[in-house]
Design a protein around this motif. Structure first.
Motif, PDB file in Angstrom:
ATOM      1  N   ASP A   1       0.890  -1.163   0.000  1.00  0.00           N
ATOM      2  CA  ASP A   1       0.000   0.000   0.000  1.00  0.00           C
ATOM      3  C   ASP A   1       0.929   1.213   0.000  1.00  0.00           C
ATOM      4  O   ASP A   1       1.150   1.833   1.021  1.00  0.00           O
ATOM      5  CB  ASP A   1      -0.859  -0.068   1.275  1.00  0.00           C
ATOM      6  N   THR A   2       1.492   1.490  -1.186  1.00  0.00           N
ATOM      7  CA  THR A   2       2.607   2.432  -1.195  1.00  0.00           C
ATOM      8  C   THR A   2       2.288   3.776  -1.843  1.00  0.00           C
ATOM      9  O   THR A   2       3.108   4.678  -1.793  1.00  0.00           O
ATOM     10  CB  THR A   2       3.812   1.816  -1.930  1.00  0.00           C
ATOM     11  N   ALA A   3       1.095   3.893  -2.445  1.00  0.00           N
ATOM     12  CA  ALA A   3       0.770   5.171  -3.080  1.00  0.00           C
ATOM     13  C   ALA A   3       0.395   6.189  -2.013  1.00  0.00           C
ATOM     14  O   ALA A   3      -0.374   5.885  -1.096  1.00  0.00           O
ATOM     15  CB  ALA A   3      -0.391   4.986  -4.055  1.00  0.00           C
ATOM     16  N   ALA A   4       0.951   7.372  -2.134  1.00  0.00           N
ATOM     17  CA  ALA A   4       0.654   8.402  -1.137  1.00  0.00           C
ATOM     18  C   ALA A   4      -0.832   8.733  -1.180  1.00  0.00           C
ATOM     19  O   ALA A   4      -1.438   8.828  -2.250  1.00  0.00           O
ATOM     20  CB  ALA A   4       1.482   9.645  -1.407  1.00  0.00           C
ATOM     21  N   GLY A   5      -1.408   8.884  -0.009  1.00  0.00           N
ATOM     22  CA  GLY A   5      -2.842   9.110   0.096  1.00  0.00           C
ATOM     23  C   GLY A   5      -3.235  10.515  -0.332  1.00  0.00           C
ATOM     24  O   GLY A   5      -2.417  11.427  -0.369  1.00  0.00           O
ATOM     25  N   ALA A   6      -4.500  10.663  -0.652  1.00  0.00           N
ATOM     26  CA  ALA A   6      -5.015  11.950  -1.103  1.00  0.00           C
ATOM     27  C   ALA A   6      -5.348  12.832   0.095  1.00  0.00           C
ATOM     28  O   ALA A   6      -4.654  12.827   1.095  1.00  0.00           O
ATOM     29  CB  ALA A   6      -6.225  11.714  -1.989  1.00  0.00           C
ATOM     30  N   ASP A   7      -6.449  13.502   0.014  1.00  0.00           N
ATOM     31  CA  ASP A   7      -6.841  14.481   1.021  1.00  0.00           C
ATOM     32  C   ASP A   7      -7.283  13.765   2.301  1.00  0.00           C
ATOM     33  O   ASP A   7      -8.404  13.304   2.413  1.00  0.00           O
ATOM     34  CB  ASP A   7      -7.995  15.309   0.427  1.00  0.00           C
ATOM     35  N   VAL A   8      -6.352  13.698   3.243  1.00  0.00           N
ATOM     36  CA  VAL A   8      -6.594  12.838   4.405  1.00  0.00           C
ATOM     37  C   VAL A   8      -7.764  13.302   5.262  1.00  0.00           C
ATOM     38  O   VAL A   8      -8.430  12.498   5.893  1.00  0.00           O
ATOM     39  CB  VAL A   8      -5.332  12.709   5.285  1.00  0.00           C
ATOM     40  N   LYS A   9      -8.003  14.597   5.282  1.00  0.00           N
ATOM     41  CA  LYS A   9      -9.020  15.061   6.231  1.00  0.00           C
ATOM     42  C   LYS A   9     -10.423  14.626   5.835  1.00  0.00           C
ATOM     43  O   LYS A   9     -11.365  14.747   6.603  1.00  0.00           O
ATOM     44  CB  LYS A   9      -8.957  16.576   6.412  1.00  0.00           C
ATOM     45  N   ARG A  10     -10.542  14.079   4.626  1.00  0.00           N
ATOM     46  CA  ARG A  10     -11.866  13.613   4.218  1.00  0.00           C
ATOM     47  C   ARG A  10     -12.197  12.224   4.762  1.00  0.00           C
ATOM     48  O   ARG A  10     -13.310  11.757   4.594  1.00  0.00           O
ATOM     49  CB  ARG A  10     -11.950  13.568   2.691  1.00  0.00           C
ATOM     50  N   ILE A  11     -11.209  11.536   5.332  1.00  0.00           N
ATOM     51  CA  ILE A  11     -11.503  10.193   5.842  1.00  0.00           C
ATOM     52  C   ILE A  11     -12.609  10.272   6.887  1.00  0.00           C
ATOM     53  O   ILE A  11     -12.478  10.969   7.882  1.00  0.00           O
ATOM     54  CB  ILE A  11     -10.260   9.543   6.485  1.00  0.00           C
ATOM     55  N   ALA A  12     -13.694   9.604   6.611  1.00  0.00           N
ATOM     56  CA  ALA A  12     -14.796   9.586   7.566  1.00  0.00           C
ATOM     57  C   ALA A  12     -15.698   8.416   7.222  1.00  0.00           C
ATOM     58  O   ALA A  12     -16.103   8.260   6.068  1.00  0.00           O
ATOM     59  CB  ALA A  12     -15.589  10.883   7.511  1.00  0.00           C
ATOM     60  N   VAL A  13     -15.946   7.582   8.197  1.00  0.00           N
ATOM     61  CA  VAL A  13     -16.918   6.505   8.024  1.00  0.00           C
ATOM     62  C   VAL A  13     -17.827   6.535   9.249  1.00  0.00           C
ATOM     63  O   VAL A  13     -17.403   6.159  10.342  1.00  0.00           O
ATOM     64  CB  VAL A  13     -16.245   5.125   7.885  1.00  0.00           C
ATOM     65  N   ASP A  14     -19.025   7.012   9.057  1.00  0.00           N
ATOM     66  CA  ASP A  14     -19.982   7.020  10.166  1.00  0.00           C
ATOM     67  C   ASP A  14     -20.514   5.609  10.379  1.00  0.00           C
ATOM     68  O   ASP A  14     -20.734   4.881   9.419  1.00  0.00           O
ATOM     69  CB  ASP A  14     -21.151   7.966   9.859  1.00  0.00           C
ATOM     70  N   GLY A  15     -20.742   5.269  11.616  1.00  0.00           N
ATOM     71  CA  GLY A  15     -21.280   3.943  11.920  1.00  0.00           C
ATOM     72  C   GLY A  15     -20.382   2.837  11.382  1.00  0.00           C
ATOM     73  O   GLY A  15     -20.857   1.854  10.808  1.00  0.00           O
ATOM     74  N   ILE A  16     -19.071   2.992  11.613  1.00  0.00           N
ATOM     75  CA  ILE A  16     -18.136   2.039  10.986  1.00  0.00           C
ATOM     76  C   ILE A  16     -18.354   0.617  11.500  1.00  0.00           C
ATOM     77  O   ILE A  16     -18.185  -0.356  10.755  1.00  0.00           O
ATOM     78  CB  ILE A  16     -16.677   2.505  11.173  1.00  0.00           C
ATOM     79  N   ASN A  17     -18.771   0.475  12.747  1.00  0.00           N
ATOM     80  CA  ASN A  17     -19.007  -0.884  13.254  1.00  0.00           C
ATOM     81  C   ASN A  17     -20.191  -1.536  12.532  1.00  0.00           C
ATOM     82  O   ASN A  17     -20.178  -2.729  12.243  1.00  0.00           O
ATOM     83  CB  ASN A  17     -19.221  -0.876  14.773  1.00  0.00           C
ATOM     84  N   GLN A  18     -21.208  -0.731  12.187  1.00  0.00           N
ATOM     85  CA  GLN A  18     -22.347  -1.283  11.448  1.00  0.00           C
ATOM     86  C   GLN A  18     -21.949  -1.663  10.031  1.00  0.00           C
ATOM     87  O   GLN A  18     -22.381  -2.680   9.490  1.00  0.00           O
ATOM     88  CB  GLN A  18     -23.479  -0.259  11.405  1.00  0.00           C
ATOM     89  N   LYS A  19     -21.106  -0.828   9.424  1.00  0.00           N
ATOM     90  CA  LYS A  19     -20.703  -1.126   8.050  1.00  0.00           C
ATOM     91  C   LYS A  19     -19.786  -2.345   8.001  1.00  0.00           C
ATOM     92  O   LYS A  19     -19.884  -3.174   7.088  1.00  0.00           O
ATOM     93  CB  LYS A  19     -20.042   0.105   7.431  1.00  0.00           C
ATOM     94  N   ILE A  20     -18.913  -2.453   8.987  1.00  0.00           N
ATOM     95  CA  ILE A  20     -18.063  -3.644   9.042  1.00  0.00           C
ATOM     96  C   ILE A  20     -18.931  -4.888   9.230  1.00  0.00           C
ATOM     97  O   ILE A  20     -18.746  -5.907   8.567  1.00  0.00           O
ATOM     98  CB  ILE A  20     -17.031  -3.516  10.185  1.00  0.00           C
ATOM     99  N   ALA A  21     -19.910  -4.785  10.126  1.00  0.00           N
ATOM    100  CA  ALA A  21     -20.807  -5.929  10.368  1.00  0.00           C
ATOM    101  C   ALA A  21     -21.531  -6.331   9.084  1.00  0.00           C
ATOM    102  O   ALA A  21     -21.655  -7.520   8.775  1.00  0.00           O
ATOM    103  CB  ALA A  21     -21.806  -5.585  11.469  1.00  0.00           C
TER     104      ALA A  21
END
Lengths: 392, 371
Positions: free
Chosen positions: B65-85
């Motif tokens: 996973d070597t490509a530099a990430g884009a706009d980091v401040k946009r990372i957001a996953v609401d209800g991540i436990n529900q989405k993982i489930a």
């Protein structure tokens, strides 16, 4: 085998759900429901639909546009065709003959409704008639809904425990569930009021591999003398007072069922024990040569159960460890060893690891909160200490 | 374990990347057979270290996973436990997020997940890309290496008379990579003993645990058996040090090069943060030329600890107790609006990534500007 089919969109009954065209159907194949294995299958696909599916092979993201399985549980509602809500379950898609199959990546769980949604429109040639999605739901047969798991034992078993008690072992009759366990464990004072934060609440809960035993540490910060938490909020346990360890029945076992009942262990707190245990004070009752009688060791104070069972060995005159069975009784003050073969006459020894602890975490090397520089004469270089005894 | 040395100082980041070839060479392609997944840490070249308490082992896994990430401040996953489930086909209450770390280059969030809460729970490694995509990291054909920890409990029945039906187990409470070594903190489930091990990477053999003696500044004693909850690495000059938060919340630092098998290491208490508190995660970052430590706690929210040099104790000698709640050179500020933080890592120079529990009980993954 078709198993446990439930159909959505008002279509009920029968073993298959017909699509509006009556040729394509969606159903679940539950070949081993007990193991949580089932496959969603779309059959009767036309040659043109199959060709279109084949073109998806390299682009796995597109499969879910055709067939998606949503896991729905109480408290969640997955709305298909709405990218903003919950994603479909991961799995493997493959084409077999004229069928499209979806194998879930994980075993299916009881209590979840798995709703497969097939969108025929995605495979239709341009200009074809609109076709509604076809839905088939699958649910594993409910597991036992019997609340059968209980707290089978709590150690130390004594009803008098020192102020600086370090840990409890909670034993359960069946495997339990981890995560958020501390909300189910309470320490109540004599008036039934909850003692605030008495335990060391570790994210990494200290379970044995089978998850039938939990090691519950009392917060060392409220035991160790001179540490700020002890100075500021005091010890969780006050000498002379009575307390109850309460395990609330809402704690789920590994099958998701609550315990059959609350568990309570009441005890009175005695003065803190701050000296290392001394094997020289242990009373050894040796059996007779030729017998298979038990070797009995009596401790003047209760010892940590798990460590007393694991860290004391019996060495034969030639130095080899003897095989046998160990039992601990009399509130962890009586250790008994029954050999697998009769005793030989001669000089034997108990071999005791210096890491064995009493109820307050004092071990043979060191008292729980001793300053090592003040007390170097007690430090031992060997990792075990022998306690000789003779079999005659 | 959170912040890595080479993320603190750009010069070391370069050094870390130059070491890529040799680190990747020690890995073999195959399937890392994790029985559980707990604390995570990133090493050089995007190698992820994952602690497996059930196997008593540390896995090093190439993430590619070597490509530099884009706009980091946009990372957001609401209800991540529900989405993982939903992705894993189970109920949200059957999902445990055991740890979260940020990839130092791609800035993707890597999550250690248990699917299920019983003894048969499946370990799953997941990630959230900077584009917000939540996915399972396949471990089917990856480059990896495994280091078994010494004194691991045996799967076999206990010999010698069947005593001790429950073999000793050690929970791994945190891991970190510093200067060619993976530092592993463990807590036994029978003896009250906490060990720190420094495992050379690429893996060879695992050294015996080093007993760390901690001087409790406020009580004038050495604590020899104090469980480490979380720690962070940093540099003082050329010397790598570890700053560890203990269960009764003193912050203690010690030099990494003292962690050798069999050695007694003397830690130095540099601050006490008070009672009723459970340290969860720590990161070190720099802002406007100053160094800060951000410590997430169970009871006290998030503490921002200001110190130009967090590794310098005010007491040269540790023979005198700390009189005040914190070191005189440190200021401690509680960040009131950071509530319910369950996991914390540094995302880049300006942002942290957190898993935060909302009032409704949902877990959200989100980037937050560093305070």
């Amino acid at each position: 085998m078709l198993a446990c089919l439930v159909f959505g969109l008002g279509i009920t009954g029968g073993a298959e759900t017909a699509s509006p065209s009556s040729t394509v159907s969606l159903h679940w194949l539950g070949d081993t429901p007990a193991a949580g294995r089932a496959t969603a299958e779309v059959t009767g696909l036309s040659a043109s639909a199959l060709a279109k599916l084949q073109s998806f092979a390299a682009d796995s993201g597109r499969w879910t546009e055709v067939l998606a399985v949503y896991a729905e549980s109480e408290g969640t509602t997955a709305a298909p065709n709405d990218g903003a809500t919950l994603p479909p379950m991961l799995g493997r898609y493959r084409i077999e003959g004229s069928a499209l199959r979806f194998e879930p990546a994980f075993p299916l769980a009881a209590g979840i409704v798995y709703r497969a949604v097939f969108n025929p429109e995605t495979l239709q040639a341009a200009g074809g008639a609109a076709a509604a999605p076809v839905v088939a739901a699958y649910q594993l047969p409910a597991h036992r809904s019997v609340e059968s798991t209980v707290v089978s034992a709590v150690y130390p078993s004594a009803d008098e425990l020192p102020e600086n008690l370090l840990k409890f072992y909670l034993h359960f009759s069946a495997p339990m569930s981890r995560g958020h366990i501390y909300q189910h464990i309470h320490l109540l004072d004599g008036a039934g009021q909850e003692v605030e934060l008495p335990f060391l609440e570790l994210d990494q809960e200290l379970w044995d591999p089978a998850m039938t035993r939990l090691t519950l540490l009392l917060d060392p910060g409220r035991i160790k003398r001179g540490v700020r938490p002890l100075e500021e909020v005091g010890s969780s346990l006050q000498p002379g007072h009575r307390y109850t360890l309460m395990i609330d029945h809402a704690w789920a076992d590994a099958a998701g069922e609550p315990l059959r009942a609350d568990y309570r262990k009441s005890f009175t707190v005695t003065a803190a024990e701050r000296t290392p245990p001394a094997p020289a004070d242990w009373r050894v009752t040796a059996p007779s040569a030729g017998s298979r009688g038990a070797l009995v060791v009596t401790f003047p104070r209760p010892m940590d159960r798990a460590l007393a069972l694991r860290l004391i060995r019996v060495a034969a005159p030639d130095g080899r460890d003897l095989d046998g069975a160990v039992e601990l009784g009399d509130q962890e003050r009586r250790w008994a060893f029954t050999p697998a073969t009769p005793w030989s006459a001669g000089a034997h020894a108990l071999v005791i690891a210096t890491t064995i602890e009493d109820l307050a975490g004092n071990n043979i090397s060191k008292a729980f909160d001793v300053d090592v520089f003040e007390d170097v004469q007690r430090s031992l270089t060997s990792e075990t200490v022998p306690l000789p005894f003779a079999v005659k | 374990m959170k912040s890595l040395t080479h993320r603190l100082f750009s010069a070391f980041a370069v050094a870390g990347l130059l070491a890529v070839a040799s680190h990747a060479a020690g890995l073999q392609e195959g399937h890392p057979d994790l029985k559980s997944i707990g604390p995570l840490a990133f090493g050089p070249d995007g190698v992820l270290f994952a602690a497996d308490t059930n196997s008593a082992a540390i896995f090093a896994i190439a993430t590619n996973d070597t490509a530099a990430g884009a706009d980091v401040k946009r990372i957001a996953v609401d209800g991540i436990n529900q989405k993982i489930a939903a992705l894993l086909g189970t109920a949200p209450d059957q999902i445990l997020i055991n740890d979260m770390v940020v990839h130092p280059v791609s800035h993707a969030a890597y999550l250690a997940i248990s699917r299920g809460r019983g003894p048969d729970a499946a370990p799953v490694l997941m990630r959230v890309t900077t584009a917000g995509k939540l996915e399972v990291v396949s471990l089917d054909q990856v480059k990896f290496a495994k280091a078994a920890l010494p004194d691991a409990p045996s799967d076999k029945p206990v010999p010698a008379g069947g005593r001790g039906s429950n073999p000793r187990q050690e929970s791994i409470t945190d891991i970190a990579y510093v200067d060619g070594r993976v530092i592993v903190a463990g807590l036994a489930n029978e003896e009250f003993s906490s060990t720190l091990r420094a495992v050379p990477y690429p893996f060879q053999t695992v050294g015996g645990g080093t007993t760390v003696e901690i001087y409790h500044g406020s009580h004038g004693r050495f604590e020899t058996r104090a469980p480490v909850r979380t720690f962070v690495s940093f540099k003082v000059g050329q010397e790598s040090r570890v700053l560890a938060a203990y269960t009764c919340t003193p912050l203690v630092e010690f030099a990494v090069n003292e962690l050798t098998p069999g050695a007694k290491v003397r830690g130095r208490t540099i601050a006490e943060l008070g009672n009723r508190n459970r340290p969860i995660d720590m990161i070190v970052y720099q802002k406007a030329g100053k160094s800060y430590l951000l410590l997430a706690n169970s009871a006290r929210g998030v503490m921002k600890i200001s110190a130009d040099n967090p590794g310098a104790p005010t007491n040269d000698s540790i023979q005198a107790p700390v009189q005040d709640t914190q070191n005189k050179d440190m200021t401690v500020e509680t960040i009131a609006d950071w509530k319910g933080i369950e996991h914390l890592d540094r995302l880049d120079n300006s942002y942290a990534l957190v898993v935060a529990k909302t009032d409704s009980g949902a877990l959200n993954l989100e980037a937050r500007a560093l305070p």
